[in-house]
Structure formats: structure tokens, C-alpha cells
Design a protein around this motif. Structure first.
Motif, PDB file in Angstrom:
ATOM      1  N   GLN A 191      -3.096 -18.822  12.747  1.00 44.65           N
ATOM      2  CA  GLN A 191      -1.890 -18.144  12.054  1.00 44.65           C
ATOM      3  C   GLN A 191      -1.516 -19.224  11.193  1.00 44.65           C
ATOM      4  OE1 GLN A 191      -1.558 -15.269  12.087  1.00 44.65           O
ATOM      5  NE2 GLN A 191       0.780 -14.557  12.344  1.00 44.65           N
ATOM      6  N   ALA A 192      -1.470 -20.377  11.431  1.00 45.65           N
ATOM      7  CA  ALA A 192      -0.877 -21.364  10.554  1.00 45.65           C
ATOM      8  C   ALA A 192      -1.867 -21.535   9.211  1.00 45.65           C
ATOM      9  CB  ALA A 192      -0.888 -22.805  10.972  1.00 45.65           C
ATOM     10  N   GLN A 198      -1.832 -17.571   2.581  1.00 43.12           N
ATOM     11  CA  GLN A 198      -0.667 -16.587   1.822  1.00 43.12           C
ATOM     12  C   GLN A 198       0.019 -17.463   1.009  1.00 43.12           C
ATOM     13  OE1 GLN A 198      -0.412 -13.419   1.818  1.00 43.12           O
ATOM     14  NE2 GLN A 198      -1.972 -12.947   3.285  1.00 43.12           N
ATOM     15  N   MET A 199       0.173 -18.638   1.000  1.00 44.63           N
ATOM     16  CA  MET A 199       1.110 -19.667   0.281  1.00 44.63           C
ATOM     17  C   MET A 199       0.349 -20.438  -0.805  1.00 44.63           C
ATOM     18  SD  MET A 199       3.737 -21.094   2.990  1.00 44.63           S
ATOM     19  CE  MET A 199       4.605 -21.793   1.799  1.00 44.63           C
ATOM     20  N   THR A 200      -1.108 -20.134  -0.874  1.00 44.71           N
ATOM     21  CA  THR A 200      -1.911 -20.902  -1.840  1.00 44.71           C
ATOM     22  C   THR A 200      -1.610 -20.230  -3.279  1.00 44.71           C
ATOM     23  OG1 THR A 200      -3.462 -21.078  -0.380  1.00 44.71           O
ATOM     24  CG2 THR A 200      -4.260 -21.494  -2.628  1.00 44.71           C
ATOM     25  N   VAL A 253       4.460 -15.393   7.606  1.00 47.24           N
ATOM     26  CA  VAL A 253       3.203 -14.729   7.205  1.00 47.24           C
ATOM     27  C   VAL A 253       3.688 -13.319   6.427  1.00 47.24           C
ATOM     28  CG1 VAL A 253       0.923 -13.486   7.509  1.00 47.24           C
ATOM     29  CG2 VAL A 253       1.590 -15.762   8.721  1.00 47.24           C
ATOM     30  N   GLU A 254       4.304 -12.570   7.232  1.00 49.17           N
ATOM     31  CA  GLU A 254       5.178 -11.382   6.759  1.00 49.17           C
ATOM     32  C   GLU A 254       5.965 -11.788   5.396  1.00 49.17           C
ATOM     33  OE1 GLU A 254       7.286  -9.521   9.820  1.00 49.17           O
ATOM     34  OE2 GLU A 254       5.343  -9.136  10.879  1.00 49.17           O
ATOM     35  N   ALA A 267       0.442  -8.070   8.648  1.00 49.77           N
ATOM     36  CA  ALA A 267       0.597  -9.545   8.671  1.00 49.77           C
ATOM     37  C   ALA A 267       0.362 -10.321  10.089  1.00 49.77           C
ATOM     38  CB  ALA A 267       2.131 -10.009   8.449  1.00 49.77           C
ATOM     39  N   THR A 268       0.720  -9.761  11.042  1.00 48.24           N
ATOM     40  CA  THR A 268       0.345 -10.364  12.452  1.00 48.24           C
ATOM     41  C   THR A 268      -0.822  -9.859  12.733  1.00 48.24           C
ATOM     42  OG1 THR A 268       2.793  -9.845  12.857  1.00 48.24           O
ATOM     43  CG2 THR A 268       1.211 -10.331  14.737  1.00 48.24           C
ATOM     44  N   VAL A 269      -1.586 -11.144  12.621  1.00 46.12           N
ATOM     45  CA  VAL A 269      -3.052 -11.055  13.253  1.00 46.12           C
ATOM     46  C   VAL A 269      -3.221 -11.238  14.657  1.00 46.12           C
ATOM     47  CG1 VAL A 269      -5.250 -12.166  12.779  1.00 46.12           C
ATOM     48  CG2 VAL A 269      -3.730 -11.815  10.866  1.00 46.12           C
TER      49      VAL A 269
END
Length: 322
Positions: A191-192, A198-200, A253-254, A267-269
């Protein structure tokens, strides 16, 4: 072009490249004066000799090294300039290494190297193209500001960049700072990694100094006699508060997907796995629906039964009264 800070040459084997050092960065910080609060007069640092308590001028000040208590050896700038160092007026390339082997913590200030005169154009271009075609960077030694430094040469937008570097013995060992070993689950790591994905971003050009902007806003408000801007809300977590790591990662993540305009439903994998000791398994949708239906029927039956009982009691009271 900004004012050159140093002039010398790059020593590359038998090749000499005359260069000038130019600062690669600019200072946009807000600088304050020290003032006397009662009348706003400037408070300056006076250079006073501790032996005779007299203010001395800059041309009376030199360098000295204390070799023992009450025993100082003077060292002049001329003596420093005449030291038998090959790097006194040269950036001497000592080796080439793969760029990925350089630890970023060793890199300090950055400078551009400008070709100094027409004679420098060809050897400067030669070194630039050699570095561009390889995955290597040049490690060099140079003397500046009264000390010999380790440097790194690389290419940025067609210019040779000099990064001053820390010597190996100047880097502290971080092992004593590391936290104790704790268990981190694979789901938390995955998840990290998804949050990092997502933040890249492609580049850092969108970042700006919000502290400096807020500080300039305070100064402008005070200068114009306006109220100060409202302070920002403190969003920091209280000390000692326990965080559900997976819940925080999922929420992050969301939030990252929403900021990119993406659908946050997926978002929640990884599903949260509650502890066997403290948490119960959440009911599925079918189970919850069934329980709700049963509860509705039961409630309906109870209501009907209550109405019938109430009717019988009322009828009995009427008979008794008659």
C-alpha cells in the motif's frame, strides 16, 4: 551573468580548461535586521579585541590557529595561497564513477562552471560531451575558501556543474539513529508503494516556498497597517496518538487519487485485516441485509402483538366499567 566567485582551470589529464565558478542557485530568503525595539535603531555586530577592548577594522583582522591555551599561531592569506597544493588554482579530476554510486547526503553546494575565454571552448565542449555520452560523473579535488574540498562534475542543460562534497570521514554513521526493529506486513508495504506511485510527478517545478510567501504577507500587512493573516490550522498529530497504519495508507491513496482527478473507489487495494483478539469480522452485505430483514419482520410482529394486547386490555376495562 552573476559575478564569478573563483577563476582557475579544470585539470583533466593533460587537458586544461580555463573556467570561472558561478553560483548555481539564488537566495530568495527574507532577511531581517537586528533592531532596538524601543526606537527601531539598527543593532550591529562590533568587532572588538578582547585584550584591549578596542573596535578593530576589517584590515586589522587576520587568521590565527590556537595550538595551546594562550598560544595562537597567525596564518596569512599569502601563506595559504602559496601552499604546495596542485588544487590551489585548479579543479583536478581524480577519477570517474557511476552516477548512481554517489550518496546524495555527501553533496553540498552547487556551482556552474563557465568557460573562461575562447581558448576554453573546445576542451570545455570535449569534457561536456564525454560526460553526456557516459553514465559516469567526474570526481575532482579543488581548494577554495581556505580548505581543500572534494567535488563532483556532471552536466546540466549543456553546462558543467560542480557540486562540492563532504569527505568520507565527515559523514556520520546513522545506525545509532535507526529505530528498533518492528514488523511491517507485506500489505502495508504494497500500500505504501501504491501511495508512492500515486504521488509520483515528472518534475519539481511546481514546488514553491510557502513559508517565505506567508512571511512576506505578514511584512506587507504590518507595513500597510492591516490585520495579520489568520494562522493556519495545526494539522499535526498529537504526541502519543496511536495510528492505524493501513487505514492511514488507504486514506492517503484515496486522497492522492482525488487530487489527480481519478476515481477513488478502487483506491483500497488491500482489505484491512483486524486483529483476532480485539476485532470482529465485519458482516458481508448479504448477511447485513438478511439481519435487517429479520429485524424488520420481528419489529413488525412485536408491534402487531402490542396493539392486540392493548386492544384486549381496553375492552376489559370497558366491561368492568359497565
Amino acid at each position: 551573468m552573476p559575478r564569478p566567485l573563483w577563476a582557475g582551470a579544470i585539470s583533466f589529464g593533460l587537458v586544461t580548461i580555463p573556467v570561472k565558478i558561478v553560483s548555481a542557485t539564488e537566495d530568495h530568503d527574507v532577511h531581517f535586521h537586528r533592531v532596538h525595539l524601543t526606537d527601531m535603531g539598527r543593532v550591529r555586530t562590533r568587532k572588538v579585541c578582547e585584550l584591549d577592548d578596542q573596535v578593530v577594522s576589517q584590515d586589522e583582522i587576520g587568521k590565527g590557529y590556537e595550538i595551546a591555551k594562550d598560544e595562537t599561531v597567525p596564518v596569512t592569506d599569502e601563506e595559504l595561497e602559496q601552499m604546495p597544493l596542485p588544487t590551489a588554482k585548479a579543479i583536478e579530476i581524480a577519477a570517474f564513477v557511476d552516477a548512481e554510486t554517489i550518496d546524495p547526503v555527501r553533496i553540498s553546494d552547487s556551482y556552474y562552471l563557465a568557460a573562461d575565454g575562447p581558448v576554453a571552448a573546445k576542451p570545455y565542449t570535449l569534457l561536456r560531451k564525454a560526460l553526456e555520452r557516459s553514465s559516469k560523473v567526474a570526481v575532482a579535488k579543488f581548494a577554495w575558501h581556505g580548505r581543500e574540498s572534494l567535488g563532483l562534475l556532471r552536466i546540466r542543460d549543456g553546462a558543467i556543474v560542480l557540486h562540492s562534497m563532504k569527505w568520507p570521514d565527515e559523514i556520520r554513521n546513522p545506525q545509532e539513529l535507526a529505530p528498533r526493529e518492528v514488523e511491517v506486513g507485506d500489505e502495508e508495504i504494497e500500500q505504501a508503494l501504491q501511495l508512492a506511485e500515486q504521488m509520483t510527478i515528472a518534475d519539481l517545478s511546481g514546488f514553491h516556498d510557502e513559508y517565505r510567501e506567508a512571511l512576506e504577507g505578514i511584512i506587507a500587512a504590518k507595513a500597510e497597517g492591516k490585520p495579520l493573516p489568520a494562522p493556519a490550522e495545526d494539522g499535526t498529530q498529537e504526541k502519543g496518538e496511536v495510528v492505524d497504519l493501513m487505514a492511514a495508507l488507504n486514506a492517503s491513496v484515496e486522497a492522492a487519487q482525488e487530487s489527480r482527478g481519478e476515481d477513488g473507489e478502487d483506491a483500497t487495494v488491500h482489505e484491512m485485516r483486524p486483529s483476532k483478539k480485539t476485532a470482529r469480522k465485519a458482516p458481508s452485505k448479504k448477511t447485513a441485509t438478511s439481519k435487517a430483514a429479520v429485524a424488520k419482520k420481528t419489529t413488525g410482529r412485536s408491534s402487531s402483538a402490542s396493539k392486540k394486547t392493548a386492544g384486549k386490555k381496553t375492552a376489559s376495562k370497558r366491561r368492568s366499567a359497565s
